[in-house]
Design a protein around this motif. Structure first.
Motif, PDB file in Angstrom:
ATOM      1  N   GLN A  34      30.723 -27.127 -72.179  1.00  0.00           N
ATOM      2  CA  GLN A  34      31.835 -26.803 -73.068  1.00  0.00           C
ATOM      3  C   GLN A  34      32.834 -25.851 -72.406  1.00  0.00           C
ATOM      4  O   GLN A  34      34.047 -26.031 -72.541  1.00  0.00           O
ATOM      5  CB  GLN A  34      31.321 -26.222 -74.391  1.00  0.00           C
ATOM      6  N   PHE A  35      32.353 -24.829 -71.705  1.00  0.00           N
ATOM      7  CA  PHE A  35      33.269 -23.920 -71.010  1.00  0.00           C
ATOM      8  C   PHE A  35      34.093 -24.666 -69.969  1.00  0.00           C
ATOM      9  O   PHE A  35      35.290 -24.420 -69.820  1.00  0.00           O
ATOM     10  CB  PHE A  35      32.522 -22.762 -70.340  1.00  0.00           C
ATOM     11  N   SER A  36      33.470 -25.595 -69.267  1.00  0.00           N
ATOM     12  CA  SER A  36      34.199 -26.385 -68.267  1.00  0.00           C
ATOM     13  C   SER A  36      35.264 -27.250 -68.938  1.00  0.00           C
ATOM     14  O   SER A  36      36.385 -27.368 -68.437  1.00  0.00           O
ATOM     15  CB  SER A  36      33.236 -27.263 -67.482  1.00  0.00           C
ATOM     16  N   ARG A  37      34.939 -27.848 -70.069  1.00  0.00           N
ATOM     17  CA  ARG A  37      35.911 -28.659 -70.807  1.00  0.00           C
ATOM     18  C   ARG A  37      37.076 -27.820 -71.310  1.00  0.00           C
ATOM     19  O   ARG A  37      38.236 -28.221 -71.217  1.00  0.00           O
ATOM     20  CB  ARG A  37      35.234 -29.350 -71.986  1.00  0.00           C
ATOM     21  N   ILE A  38      36.771 -26.672 -71.877  1.00  0.00           N
ATOM     22  CA  ILE A  38      37.822 -25.790 -72.399  1.00  0.00           C
ATOM     23  C   ILE A  38      38.744 -25.348 -71.269  1.00  0.00           C
ATOM     24  O   ILE A  38      39.972 -25.352 -71.415  1.00  0.00           O
ATOM     25  CB  ILE A  38      37.195 -24.582 -73.120  1.00  0.00           C
ATOM     26  N   ALA A  39      38.164 -24.983 -70.139  1.00  0.00           N
ATOM     27  CA  ALA A  39      38.973 -24.558 -68.989  1.00  0.00           C
ATOM     28  C   ALA A  39      39.861 -25.699 -68.505  1.00  0.00           C
ATOM     29  O   ALA A  39      41.035 -25.481 -68.178  1.00  0.00           O
ATOM     30  CB  ALA A  39      38.068 -24.070 -67.863  1.00  0.00           C
ATOM     31  N   ALA A  40      39.338 -26.918 -68.493  1.00  0.00           N
ATOM     32  CA  ALA A  40      40.132 -28.068 -68.059  1.00  0.00           C
ATOM     33  C   ALA A  40      41.300 -28.324 -69.007  1.00  0.00           C
ATOM     34  O   ALA A  40      42.404 -28.651 -68.569  1.00  0.00           O
ATOM     35  CB  ALA A  40      39.250 -29.305 -67.953  1.00  0.00           C
ATOM     36  N   MET A  41      41.076 -28.145 -70.304  1.00  0.00           N
ATOM     37  CA  MET A  41      42.152 -28.340 -71.280  1.00  0.00           C
ATOM     38  C   MET A  41      43.193 -27.227 -71.188  1.00  0.00           C
ATOM     39  O   MET A  41      44.385 -27.457 -71.407  1.00  0.00           O
ATOM     40  CB  MET A  41      41.586 -28.399 -72.699  1.00  0.00           C
ATOM     41  N   ALA A  42      42.765 -26.019 -70.891  1.00  0.00           N
ATOM     42  CA  ALA A  42      43.679 -24.881 -70.849  1.00  0.00           C
ATOM     43  C   ALA A  42      44.501 -24.821 -69.568  1.00  0.00           C
ATOM     44  O   ALA A  42      45.576 -24.230 -69.557  1.00  0.00           O
ATOM     45  CB  ALA A  42      42.891 -23.579 -71.003  1.00  0.00           C
ATOM     46  N   THR A  43      44.036 -25.450 -68.502  1.00  0.00           N
ATOM     47  CA  THR A  43      44.715 -25.358 -67.209  1.00  0.00           C
ATOM     48  C   THR A  43      46.183 -25.771 -67.267  1.00  0.00           C
ATOM     49  O   THR A  43      47.051 -25.030 -66.819  1.00  0.00           O
ATOM     50  CB  THR A  43      43.949 -26.156 -66.143  1.00  0.00           C
ATOM     51  N   PRO A  44      46.531 -26.947 -67.833  1.00  0.00           N
ATOM     52  CA  PRO A  44      47.949 -27.309 -67.866  1.00  0.00           C
ATOM     53  C   PRO A  44      48.784 -26.355 -68.722  1.00  0.00           C
ATOM     54  O   PRO A  44      49.932 -26.060 -68.399  1.00  0.00           O
ATOM     55  CB  PRO A  44      47.972 -28.712 -68.462  1.00  0.00           C
ATOM     56  N   LEU A  45      48.203 -25.870 -69.805  1.00  0.00           N
ATOM     57  CA  LEU A  45      48.919 -24.923 -70.659  1.00  0.00           C
ATOM     58  C   LEU A  45      49.211 -23.628 -69.916  1.00  0.00           C
ATOM     59  O   LEU A  45      50.326 -23.104 -69.962  1.00  0.00           O
ATOM     60  CB  LEU A  45      48.109 -24.634 -71.920  1.00  0.00           C
ATOM     61  N   MET A  46      48.218 -23.116 -69.211  1.00  0.00           N
ATOM     62  CA  MET A  46      48.399 -21.865 -68.481  1.00  0.00           C
ATOM     63  C   MET A  46      49.361 -22.027 -67.304  1.00  0.00           C
ATOM     64  O   MET A  46      49.992 -21.071 -66.871  1.00  0.00           O
ATOM     65  CB  MET A  46      47.049 -21.334 -67.993  1.00  0.00           C
ATOM     66  N   ALA A  47      49.500 -23.249 -66.789  1.00  0.00           N
ATOM     67  CA  ALA A  47      50.395 -23.504 -65.665  1.00  0.00           C
ATOM     68  C   ALA A  47      51.832 -23.742 -66.111  1.00  0.00           C
ATOM     69  O   ALA A  47      52.735 -23.784 -65.270  1.00  0.00           O
ATOM     70  CB  ALA A  47      49.893 -24.713 -64.876  1.00  0.00           C
ATOM     71  N   PHE A  48      52.070 -23.891 -67.409  1.00  0.00           N
ATOM     72  CA  PHE A  48      53.414 -24.162 -67.911  1.00  0.00           C
ATOM     73  C   PHE A  48      54.316 -22.966 -67.626  1.00  0.00           C
ATOM     74  O   PHE A  48      54.019 -21.836 -68.012  1.00  0.00           O
ATOM     75  CB  PHE A  48      53.370 -24.441 -69.416  1.00  0.00           C
ATOM     76  N   PRO A  49      55.433 -23.200 -66.934  1.00  0.00           N
ATOM     77  CA  PRO A  49      56.309 -22.085 -66.581  1.00  0.00           C
ATOM     78  C   PRO A  49      57.071 -21.566 -67.806  1.00  0.00           C
ATOM     79  O   PRO A  49      57.582 -22.340 -68.607  1.00  0.00           O
ATOM     80  CB  PRO A  49      57.267 -22.698 -65.556  1.00  0.00           C
ATOM     81  N   LEU A  50      57.125 -20.272 -67.918  1.00  0.00           N
ATOM     82  CA  LEU A  50      57.876 -19.625 -68.994  1.00  0.00           C
ATOM     83  C   LEU A  50      59.008 -18.801 -68.399  1.00  0.00           C
ATOM     84  O   LEU A  50      58.855 -18.204 -67.333  1.00  0.00           O
ATOM     85  CB  LEU A  50      56.964 -18.710 -69.820  1.00  0.00           C
ATOM     86  N   ASP A  51      60.100 -18.778 -69.102  1.00  0.00           N
ATOM     87  CA  ASP A  51      61.245 -17.980 -68.677  1.00  0.00           C
ATOM     88  C   ASP A  51      60.896 -16.494 -68.827  1.00  0.00           C
ATOM     89  O   ASP A  51      60.352 -16.071 -69.846  1.00  0.00           O
ATOM     90  CB  ASP A  51      62.450 -18.333 -69.546  1.00  0.00           C
ATOM     91  N   ASP A  52      61.199 -15.698 -67.822  1.00  0.00           N
ATOM     92  CA  ASP A  52      60.897 -14.269 -67.871  1.00  0.00           C
ATOM     93  C   ASP A  52      61.652 -13.560 -68.992  1.00  0.00           C
ATOM     94  O   ASP A  52      61.260 -12.477 -69.414  1.00  0.00           O
ATOM     95  CB  ASP A  52      61.241 -13.595 -66.541  1.00  0.00           C
ATOM     96  N   ARG A  53      62.717 -14.181 -69.462  1.00  0.00           N
ATOM     97  CA  ARG A  53      63.535 -13.527 -70.480  1.00  0.00           C
ATOM     98  C   ARG A  53      63.151 -13.915 -71.900  1.00  0.00           C
ATOM     99  O   ARG A  53      63.808 -13.500 -72.851  1.00  0.00           O
ATOM    100  CB  ARG A  53      65.002 -13.848 -70.234  1.00  0.00           C
ATOM    101  N   LEU A  54      62.085 -14.684 -72.066  1.00  0.00           N
ATOM    102  CA  LEU A  54      61.651 -15.044 -73.422  1.00  0.00           C
ATOM    103  C   LEU A  54      61.214 -13.806 -74.172  1.00  0.00           C
ATOM    104  O   LEU A  54      60.534 -12.935 -73.633  1.00  0.00           O
ATOM    105  CB  LEU A  54      60.488 -16.033 -73.364  1.00  0.00           C
ATOM    106  N   GLU A  55      61.621 -13.751 -75.436  1.00  0.00           N
ATOM    107  CA  GLU A  55      61.218 -12.605 -76.247  1.00  0.00           C
ATOM    108  C   GLU A  55      59.801 -12.811 -76.763  1.00  0.00           C
ATOM    109  O   GLU A  55      59.397 -13.912 -77.087  1.00  0.00           O
ATOM    110  CB  GLU A  55      62.171 -12.450 -77.440  1.00  0.00           C
ATOM    111  N   VAL A  56      59.079 -11.726 -76.833  1.00  0.00           N
ATOM    112  CA  VAL A  56      57.732 -11.764 -77.375  1.00  0.00           C
ATOM    113  C   VAL A  56      57.847 -11.922 -78.891  1.00  0.00           C
ATOM    114  O   VAL A  56      58.710 -11.353 -79.530  1.00  0.00           O
ATOM    115  CB  VAL A  56      56.983 -10.453 -77.025  1.00  0.00           C
TER     116      VAL A  56
END
Length: 62
Positions: A34-56
């Motif tokens: 399950q941890f391996s599956r979760i990590a595989a699903m999260a990888t593309p999300l974590m790699a998505f580039p975000l603009d440094d100027r996005l407001e929190v």
């Protein structure tokens, strides 16, 4: 930049000690799967580039 693959077996072993759990091999193997599956699903999300100027997003306070 490529990240290292987490050592899920070491993580599960540490959490067993921290939480004072005793897992049998079947449950331990399923957790590792399950941890391996979760990590595989999260990888593309974590790699998505975000603009440094996005407001929190705002934080709700009651």
């Amino acid at each position: 930049m490529k990240q290292e693959t987490p050592n899920w077996a070491a993580y599960v072993a540490q959490m067993e000690q921290v939480l004072a759990l005793e897992l049998d091999e079947t449950r331990r193997a399923e957790l590792l799967t399950q941890f391996s599956r979760i990590a595989a699903m999260a990888t593309p999300l974590m790699a998505f580039p975000l603009d440094d100027r996005l407001e929190v997003a705002g934080v709700y306070k009651a």
